[in-house]
Motif scaffolding. Structure first.
Motif, PDB file in Angstrom:
ATOM      1  N   LYS A  46       0.839  -1.188   0.000  1.00  0.00           N
ATOM      2  CA  LYS A  46       0.000   0.000   0.000  1.00  0.00           C
ATOM      3  C   LYS A  46       0.878   1.244   0.000  1.00  0.00           C
ATOM      4  N   GLY A  47       0.294   2.370  -0.389  1.00  0.00           N
ATOM      5  CA  GLY A  47       1.061   3.604  -0.525  1.00  0.00           C
ATOM      6  C   GLY A  47       1.499   4.189   0.804  1.00  0.00           C
ATOM      7  N   ALA A  48       2.357   5.182   0.715  1.00  0.00           N
ATOM      8  CA  ALA A  48       2.819   5.885   1.910  1.00  0.00           C
ATOM      9  C   ALA A  48       1.628   6.552   2.585  1.00  0.00           C
ATOM     10  N   GLY A  49       1.550   6.439   3.887  1.00  0.00           N
ATOM     11  CA  GLY A  49       0.443   7.043   4.616  1.00  0.00           C
ATOM     12  C   GLY A  49      -0.708   6.076   4.848  1.00  0.00           C
ATOM     13  N   PHE A  50      -0.652   4.863   4.278  1.00  0.00           N
ATOM     14  CA  PHE A  50      -1.708   3.871   4.519  1.00  0.00           C
ATOM     15  C   PHE A  50      -1.519   3.294   5.907  1.00  0.00           C
ATOM     16  N   GLU A  51      -2.607   3.263   6.684  1.00  0.00           N
ATOM     17  CA  GLU A  51      -2.511   2.841   8.082  1.00  0.00           C
ATOM     18  C   GLU A  51      -3.364   1.612   8.354  1.00  0.00           C
ATOM     19  N   GLY A  52      -3.354   0.664   7.425  1.00  0.00           N
ATOM     20  CA  GLY A  52      -4.047  -0.597   7.645  1.00  0.00           C
ATOM     21  C   GLY A  52      -5.549  -0.480   7.669  1.00  0.00           C
ATOM     22  N   GLY A  53      -6.116   0.491   7.004  1.00  0.00           N
ATOM     23  CA  GLY A  53      -7.564   0.661   6.976  1.00  0.00           C
ATOM     24  C   GLY A  53      -8.057   1.706   7.965  1.00  0.00           C
ATOM     25  N   GLN A  54      -7.243   2.026   8.963  1.00  0.00           N
ATOM     26  CA  GLN A  54      -7.571   3.117   9.883  1.00  0.00           C
ATOM     27  C   GLN A  54      -7.523   4.426   9.101  1.00  0.00           C
ATOM     28  N   THR A  55      -8.355   5.385   9.472  1.00  0.00           N
ATOM     29  CA  THR A  55      -8.343   6.676   8.781  1.00  0.00           C
ATOM     30  C   THR A  55      -6.969   7.315   8.927  1.00  0.00           C
ATOM     31  N   PRO A  56      -6.294   7.621   7.813  1.00  0.00           N
ATOM     32  CA  PRO A  56      -4.932   8.150   7.890  1.00  0.00           C
ATOM     33  C   PRO A  56      -4.863   9.484   8.629  1.00  0.00           C
ATOM     34  N   LEU A  57      -3.696   9.756   9.188  1.00  0.00           N
ATOM     35  CA  LEU A  57      -3.478  10.965   9.984  1.00  0.00           C
ATOM     36  C   LEU A  57      -3.804  12.226   9.191  1.00  0.00           C
ATOM     37  N   ALA A  58      -3.415  12.264   7.920  1.00  0.00           N
ATOM     38  CA  ALA A  58      -3.651  13.452   7.097  1.00  0.00           C
ATOM     39  C   ALA A  58      -5.139  13.734   6.934  1.00  0.00           C
TER      40      ALA A  58
END
Length: 149
Positions: A46-58
């Protein structure tokens, strides 16, 4: 030494790893990907910033308010006190003169003359914008304002 004697330093060139070319190569069967799961699949990262399905920080951070138009014109502010200090009496102040005096970076840079300071010298000012107080001071000193340049 001749050209045919040249060779790279020992260890500076490495052969690329050829995966999936049989078990004898040491990188056969699973080709270094392990058994099952996302990482073993083609395109499985998965791309940078992907957090395993959790809503990303950004996406969790609040958005900044407001709007800045892409067509907004940023004027370089120049006060009459600066003109007084940098130019001689009866000078014609335009884009080229401002660039020569190192007040602007480019000749065609948008400039607004502001009325901070005192003015005793007579100028002909050719600028994109001039504030009302600056215009009054320039004309009171016997100068002229020409808009737009």
């Amino acid at each position: 030494m001749q050209l045919h004697d040249l060779k790279p330093n020992a260890g500076s060139n490495k052969r690329r790893k050829r995966v999936g070319r049989g078990n004898g190569s040491g990188k056969g069967t699973y080709s270094g990907r392990g058994l099952n799961g996302q990482g073993s699949r083609a395109g499985g990262t998965k791309g940078a910033g992907f957090e395993g399905g959790q809503t990303p920080l950004a996406m969790r951070l609040p958005k900044l308010p407001g709007f800045v138009s892409p067509r907004r014109i940023e004027y370089t502010p120049i006060n009459v006190s600066t003109l007084e200090a940098r130019f001689e009496n009866d000078a014609v102040i335009d884009g080229a003169a401002l660039k020569a005096a190192r007040l602007t970076k480019y000749e065609d840079e948008p400039v607004k003359i502001l009325g901070d300071g005192e003015l005793t010298k007579k100028f002909t000012v050719k600028a994109d914008k001039v504030s009302a107080s600056a215009k009054a001071k320039i004309e009171a000193a016997g100068g002229k304002v020409e808009l737009p340049c």
